[in-house]
Design a protein around this motif. Structure first.
Motif, PDB file in Angstrom:
ATOM      1  N   ALA A 179       0.820  -1.213   0.000  1.00  0.00           N
ATOM      2  CA  ALA A 179       0.000   0.000   0.000  1.00  0.00           C
ATOM      3  C   ALA A 179       0.855   1.264   0.000  1.00  0.00           C
ATOM      4  O   ALA A 179       0.341   2.355  -0.241  1.00  0.00           O
ATOM      5  CB  ALA A 179      -0.924   0.008   1.210  1.00  0.00           C
ATOM      6  N   CYS A 180       2.149   1.108   0.258  1.00  0.00           N
ATOM      7  CA  CYS A 180       3.066   2.252   0.304  1.00  0.00           C
ATOM      8  C   CYS A 180       4.139   2.120  -0.774  1.00  0.00           C
ATOM      9  O   CYS A 180       5.288   2.514  -0.577  1.00  0.00           O
ATOM     10  CB  CYS A 180       3.718   2.354   1.676  1.00  0.00           C
ATOM     11  N   ALA A 181       3.779   1.546  -1.902  1.00  0.00           N
ATOM     12  CA  ALA A 181       4.734   1.284  -2.976  1.00  0.00           C
ATOM     13  C   ALA A 181       5.153   2.577  -3.664  1.00  0.00           C
ATOM     14  O   ALA A 181       4.389   3.541  -3.667  1.00  0.00           O
ATOM     15  CB  ALA A 181       4.109   0.320  -3.974  1.00  0.00           C
ATOM     16  N   PRO A 182       6.352   2.612  -4.241  1.00  0.00           N
ATOM     17  CA  PRO A 182       7.383   1.577  -4.166  1.00  0.00           C
ATOM     18  C   PRO A 182       8.079   1.606  -2.804  1.00  0.00           C
ATOM     19  O   PRO A 182       8.213   2.648  -2.178  1.00  0.00           O
ATOM     20  CB  PRO A 182       8.344   1.936  -5.287  1.00  0.00           C
ATOM     21  N   ALA A 183       8.505   0.421  -2.399  1.00  0.00           N
ATOM     22  CA  ALA A 183       9.092   0.271  -1.071  1.00  0.00           C
ATOM     23  C   ALA A 183      10.565  -0.121  -1.160  1.00  0.00           C
ATOM     24  O   ALA A 183      11.006  -0.729  -2.134  1.00  0.00           O
ATOM     25  CB  ALA A 183       8.324  -0.780  -0.280  1.00  0.00           C
TER      26      ALA A 183
END
Length: 157
Positions: free
Chosen positions: A128-132
């Motif tokens: 949900a916080c891409a790119p990681a």
């Protein structure tokens, strides 16, 4: 056998003796060896296989299957960039290319000054916080090119 390989083998044997009572001791032993030396040193696979009564092929197969085990020491800083689908959809491929060009290394390589190792990873659980990315064990989400440039400047200084 060189003195360093012999010294490593003695320490690896001690780690095996200490952990051989665990159920399924191979992975914990490999993790402990990597923690001790920063990599799986020459001769370690042979020592582990003898201590656990496994073939060298079995031990090598496990050590080479998992991306976290390395044959050479990593740089002072390790940057892992997620290459899984969610991160790809949000620009991880371009981010990876940018970092590879900036550091002048390919995946799983270390800069010539030994400061930074770049590794691919296939899911950090931050979809949900891409790119990681992961920098020295710390998760970083929503990594823009500007944010990565700041990270690279920090680890290269």
């Amino acid at each position: 056998m060189s003195n360093q390989i012999e010294e490593h083998s003695v320490r690896v044997a001690a780690i095996c003796d200490q952990m051989s009572g665990l159920e399924g001791p191979l992975l914990p032993i490999l993790h402990e060896v990597q923690e001790e030396f920063g990599h799986i040193p020459d001769g370690a696979i042979q020592t582990i296989s003898k201590k656990l009564n496994l073939s060298r092929a079995e031990v090598h197969g496990v050590a080479s299957f998992y991306h976290d085990f390395r044959e050479e020491k990593a740089g002072k800083h390790v940057i892992k960039i997620c290459r899984a689908e969610a991160c790809q959809a949000m620009g991880a491929d371009q981010l990876g290319e940018q970092v590879r060009r900036h550091l002048k290394v390919d995946w799983s390589q270390t800069t010539s000054d030994r400061k930074v190792t770049l590794e691919p990873v296939f899911c950090l659980g931050l979809c949900a916080c891409a790119p990681a990315a992961m920098v020295d064990g710390k998760l970083v989400g929503r990594v823009s090119t500007d944010r990565m440039n700041r990270i690279l400047d920090e680890v290269r200084s």
